[in-house]
Write a protein that holds these residues in place. Structure first.
Motif, PDB file in Angstrom:
ATOM      1  N   VAL A 140       0.857  -1.233   0.115  1.00 56.31           N
ATOM      2  CA  VAL A 140      -0.079  -0.038   0.143  1.00 56.31           C
ATOM      3  C   VAL A 140       0.809   1.296   0.021  1.00 56.31           C
ATOM      4  N   GLY A 141       2.102   1.023  -0.101  1.00 51.44           N
ATOM      5  CA  GLY A 141       2.939   2.368  -0.114  1.00 51.44           C
ATOM      6  C   GLY A 141       3.266   3.111   1.166  1.00 51.44           C
ATOM      7  N   VAL A 142       2.591   2.531   2.253  1.00 55.05           N
ATOM      8  CA  VAL A 142       2.456   3.353   3.554  1.00 55.05           C
ATOM      9  C   VAL A 142       4.136   3.413   4.003  1.00 55.05           C
ATOM     10  N   GLU A 143       4.377   4.353   4.643  1.00 56.35           N
ATOM     11  CA  GLU A 143       5.880   4.409   5.057  1.00 56.35           C
ATOM     12  C   GLU A 143       5.654   5.010   6.664  1.00 56.35           C
ATOM     13  N   ASN A 144       5.088   5.599   7.037  1.00 57.21           N
ATOM     14  CA  ASN A 144       4.588   6.094   8.405  1.00 57.21           C
ATOM     15  C   ASN A 144       3.907   5.154   9.262  1.00 57.21           C
ATOM     16  N   TRP A 145       3.955   4.013   9.119  1.00 60.24           N
ATOM     17  CA  TRP A 145       3.122   2.991  10.181  1.00 60.24           C
ATOM     18  C   TRP A 145       3.627   3.332  11.710  1.00 60.24           C
ATOM     19  N   LEU A 146       2.534   3.017  12.467  1.00 56.27           N
ATOM     20  CA  LEU A 146       2.803   3.236  13.841  1.00 56.27           C
ATOM     21  C   LEU A 146       3.114   1.837  14.353  1.00 56.27           C
ATOM     22  N   ILE A 147       4.382   1.636  15.028  1.00 54.71           N
ATOM     23  CA  ILE A 147       4.636   0.200  15.387  1.00 54.71           C
ATOM     24  C   ILE A 147       4.335  -0.084  16.726  1.00 54.71           C
ATOM     25  N   ASN A 148       3.628  -1.158  17.105  1.00 58.13           N
ATOM     26  CA  ASN A 148       3.232  -1.393  18.520  1.00 58.13           C
ATOM     27  C   ASN A 148       2.961  -0.172  19.291  1.00 58.13           C
ATOM     28  N   SER A 153       2.375 -16.392   9.212  1.00 58.75           N
ATOM     29  CA  SER A 153       3.691 -16.907   8.667  1.00 58.75           C
ATOM     30  C   SER A 153       3.768 -17.565   7.428  1.00 58.75           C
ATOM     31  N   ALA A 154       2.672 -18.367   7.261  1.00 53.41           N
ATOM     32  CA  ALA A 154       2.477 -19.168   6.120  1.00 53.41           C
ATOM     33  C   ALA A 154       2.291 -18.379   4.673  1.00 53.41           C
ATOM     34  N   GLN A 155       1.480 -16.919   5.114  1.00 53.21           N
ATOM     35  CA  GLN A 155       1.063 -16.075   4.068  1.00 53.21           C
ATOM     36  C   GLN A 155       2.287 -15.360   3.612  1.00 53.21           C
ATOM     37  N   HIS A 156       3.430 -15.422   4.109  1.00 54.52           N
ATOM     38  CA  HIS A 156       4.730 -14.569   3.727  1.00 54.52           C
ATOM     39  C   HIS A 156       5.413 -15.516   2.535  1.00 54.52           C
ATOM     40  N   SER A 157       4.985 -16.605   2.084  1.00 58.10           N
ATOM     41  CA  SER A 157       5.747 -17.642   1.218  1.00 58.10           C
ATOM     42  C   SER A 157       5.454 -16.841  -0.275  1.00 58.10           C
ATOM     43  N   ARG A 158       6.475 -17.389  -1.231  1.00 56.92           N
ATOM     44  CA  ARG A 158       6.181 -16.652  -2.469  1.00 56.92           C
ATOM     45  C   ARG A 158       5.124 -16.873  -3.081  1.00 56.92           C
ATOM     46  N   GLU A 159       4.514 -18.133  -2.891  1.00 59.79           N
ATOM     47  CA  GLU A 159       3.130 -18.429  -3.702  1.00 59.79           C
ATOM     48  C   GLU A 159       1.918 -17.715  -2.936  1.00 59.79           C
ATOM     49  N   GLU A 160       2.119 -17.231  -1.635  1.00 61.83           N
ATOM     50  CA  GLU A 160       1.033 -16.516  -1.172  1.00 61.83           C
ATOM     51  C   GLU A 160       1.108 -15.171  -1.110  1.00 61.83           C
ATOM     52  N   ARG A 161       2.116 -14.630  -1.273  1.00 55.96           N
ATOM     53  CA  ARG A 161       2.657 -13.160  -1.322  1.00 55.96           C
ATOM     54  C   ARG A 161       1.715 -12.117  -1.965  1.00 55.96           C
ATOM     55  N   ALA A 162       1.221 -12.372  -3.135  1.00 55.47           N
ATOM     56  CA  ALA A 162       0.435 -11.727  -4.123  1.00 55.47           C
ATOM     57  C   ALA A 162      -0.958 -11.659  -3.611  1.00 55.47           C
ATOM     58  N   ARG A 163      -1.449 -12.725  -2.894  1.00 57.55           N
ATOM     59  CA  ARG A 163      -2.684 -12.768  -2.182  1.00 57.55           C
ATOM     60  C   ARG A 163      -2.584 -11.785  -0.966  1.00 57.55           C
ATOM     61  N   THR A 164      -1.656 -12.203  -0.334  1.00 56.82           N
ATOM     62  CA  THR A 164      -1.332 -11.382   1.061  1.00 56.82           C
ATOM     63  C   THR A 164      -1.417  -9.735   0.907  1.00 56.82           C
ATOM     64  N   GLU A 165      -0.775  -9.418  -0.133  1.00 53.45           N
ATOM     65  CA  GLU A 165      -0.714  -8.008  -0.448  1.00 53.45           C
ATOM     66  C   GLU A 165      -2.047  -7.562  -0.904  1.00 53.45           C
ATOM     67  N   GLU A 166      -2.618  -8.413  -1.741  1.00 48.02           N
ATOM     68  CA  GLU A 166      -4.011  -8.010  -2.195  1.00 48.02           C
ATOM     69  C   GLU A 166      -5.095  -8.003  -0.988  1.00 48.02           C
ATOM     70  N   ARG A 167      -5.019  -8.665   0.288  1.00 45.33           N
ATOM     71  CA  ARG A 167      -5.683  -8.749   1.268  1.00 45.33           C
ATOM     72  C   ARG A 167      -5.407  -7.321   2.174  1.00 45.33           C
ATOM     73  N   ILE A 168      -4.165  -7.044   2.088  1.00 42.82           N
ATOM     74  CA  ILE A 168      -3.923  -5.727   2.626  1.00 42.82           C
ATOM     75  C   ILE A 168      -4.347  -4.396   2.063  1.00 42.82           C
ATOM     76  N   ARG A 169      -4.422  -4.403   0.889  1.00 42.65           N
ATOM     77  CA  ARG A 169      -5.017  -3.474   0.006  1.00 42.65           C
ATOM     78  C   ARG A 169      -6.425  -3.194   0.171  1.00 42.65           C
ATOM     79  N   ASN A 170      -7.077  -4.445   0.003  1.00 42.32           N
ATOM     80  CA  ASN A 170      -8.664  -4.582   0.645  1.00 42.32           C
ATOM     81  C   ASN A 170      -8.999  -4.009   1.832  1.00 42.32           C
ATOM     82  N   GLY A 171      -8.238  -4.480   3.004  1.00 40.74           N
ATOM     83  CA  GLY A 171      -8.398  -4.051   3.985  1.00 40.74           C
ATOM     84  C   GLY A 171      -8.228  -2.512   3.972  1.00 40.74           C
ATOM     85  N   ARG A 172      -7.288  -1.783   3.429  1.00 42.91           N
ATOM     86  CA  ARG A 172      -7.190  -0.359   3.597  1.00 42.91           C
ATOM     87  C   ARG A 172      -8.188   0.327   2.887  1.00 42.91           C
TER      88      ARG A 172
END
Length: 329
Positions: free
Chosen positions: A213-221, A281-300
Motif C-alpha cells: 500500500v506504499g505506507v511508510e509512516n506505520w505506527l509500530i506497537n 507466517s505461511a502467508q509470507h511464502s512466495r506463492e501466497e505473497r500476492a494474495r497477502t498484499e491484495e488482502r492488505i489493499r482490500n483492508g485499507r
C-alpha cells in the motif's frame, strides 16, 4: 541474560581433555562424542539448542578467533538469534585474525573480515564481537535486505525483554568499515530500521504491507484507546491515516487461547472504526505473497471515510502509572 556459563566448557579439544586426565581410550568410548575431528564433548548432552552448536564453535577457536553474528548475539543475551532462519540452520561465523588457521567445517564459517579493537569483548575463555558488530555482520550475511532489517531491528528492539544495542552503535560500526560486501543492504536496513518491532515476523510483515500500500509512516506497537480512555489494543502496525491495523501472527497465535483473544481484540478494534488484517507466517511464502498484499489493499479500502473516528493514540493520564505500559513507551 540467559545462563550460558557451561557453554565454553562443553566442547574441548582432545589435547585439552587429555591434559585434564581423560584418557584417549575414554575419548573413543561411549562417554564422549566428536562433532568435529579432534573435538569432543560428553555424550548425551541435553543442552538446549543452539548451545551445543555455539560450544562446538568455541571449542574450535584459537587465539585471534572471534565469535560473531547470531552466535555472538545469542551468547550476550539477545532474543531471536537462535541460528535458524525459515527452518534452516545458519552457520556459526568466526572472524579469524592474522595467523589463525581455522578451516571451514559443516556449520562453521571462518571469515577474514577485519575487526577493530573496540568491536571485541573478551569473555575470559573466548572472544566475541560486540552486539553492534555482530549485528553488522548479520546484516552483511543476510540473504536479502528484509532479513538484514530483521537482524538490526531484533538487535536494537526496545520492546523485547533482552539485552540490546542501539541503532547509533550499529551505525558507528557501519561507518568504521568500507568496501565490504553486503554494505548496500546494510545501509538500506539502517535507513528503514525501527526499535519498536517485537519479532522477526512483525518486521517481515511491515515490509510486505509497505510494498502493498506504499505506507511508510506505520505506527509500530503503538497503544490505541477508545474515546473513553480504555485500551483497545497494541497492534503490530497501524496506518494512522486510514485506521488500517495489521497483526502478524506467529506460531503462538495458533493456540486456542491466543486465537480467541485475537478474535475478541479484533472485534473491539472493528467496533471502533478500525479495519484489521491478520497475516500468518505461511502467508509470507512466495506463492501466497500476492494474495497477502491484495488482502492488505482490500483492508485499507474497506473503512467508510464518513464514519466518525472512535479511537485515538493519545495516551490517557492513567497510562503513565500503569506498569505493563512501560514496555511500550
Amino acid at each position: 541474560m540467559r545462563d550460558i556459563g557451561y557453554v565454553p566448557d562443553l566442547t574441548k579439544r582432545a589435547a585439552a581433555l587429555q591434559r585434564a586426565g581423560v584418557t584417549k581410550w575414554a575419548l573413543r568410548g561411549p562417554e564422549y562424542e566428536s562433532p568435529y575431528r579432534g573435538l569432543h564433548r560428553p555424550a548425551g548432552i541435553a543442552a538446549e539448542q543452539p548451545a551445543t552448536r555455539v560450544a562446538d564453535a568455541i571449542g574450535l577457536m584459537t587465539g585471534g578467533c572471534v565469535l560473531t553474528g547470531w552466535a555472538s548475539r545469542w551468547v550476550q543475551g539477545q532474543a531471536y538469534c537462535g541460528g535458524v532462519r525459515y527452518g534452516d540452520d545458519l552457520p556459526v561465523v568466526i572472524l579469524c585474525g592474522p595467523g589463525t588457521d581455522l578451516r571451514t567445517r559443516p556449520g562453521i564459517r571462518p571469515s577474514d573480515r577485519r575487526y577493530l579493537p573496540g568491536e571485541v569483548v573478551d569473555l575470559e575463555s573466548f572472544a566475541v564481537t560486540t552486539m553492534a558488530r555482530a549485528t553488522y555482520d548479520d546484516m552483511l550475511d543476510a540473504p536479502n535486505p528484509t532479513e538484514a532489517l530483521v537482524a538490526v531491528e531484533m538487535a536494537t528492539s526496545t520492546v523485547i525483554d533482552q539485552a540490546c544495542t542501539s541503532l547509533d552503535n550499529v551505525r558507528a560500526v557501519f561507518d568504521a568499515h568500507v568496501k565490504t560486501r553486503g554494505r548496500a543492504q546494510a545501509r538500506w536496513a539502517l535507513a528503514h530500521a525501527s526499535t519498536r518491532s517485537a519479532s522477526p515476523w512483525e518486521t517481515r510483515t511491515r515490509m510486505i504491507a509497505t510494498h502493498a500500500v506504499g505506507v511508510e509512516n506505520w505506527l509500530i506497537n503503538t497503544p490505541i484507546f477508545d474515546l473513553h480512555e480504555r485500551l483497545l489494543g497494541i497492534p503490530d502496525l497501524l496506518d494512522p491515516d486510514t485506521g488500517l491495523v495489521i497483526e502478524s501472527d506467529g506460531a503462538d497465535h495458533r493456540k486456542i487461547e491466543m486465537h480467541n483473544a485475537d478474535n475478541v481484540r479484533g472485534e473491539g478494534l472493528r467496533d471502533h472504526a478500525l479495519e484489521v488484517v491478520r497475516i500468518g507466517s505461511a502467508q509470507h511464502s512466495r506463492e501466497e505473497r500476492a494474495r497477502t498484499e491484495e488482502r492488505i489493499r482490500n483492508g485499507r479500502d474497506r473503512p467508510n471515510p464518513n464514519r466518525p473516528r472512535l479511537w485515538t493514540t493519545e495516551k490517557p493520564a492513567w497510562w503513565t502509572d500503569w506498569p505493563p505500559g512501560r514496555r511500550w513507551d
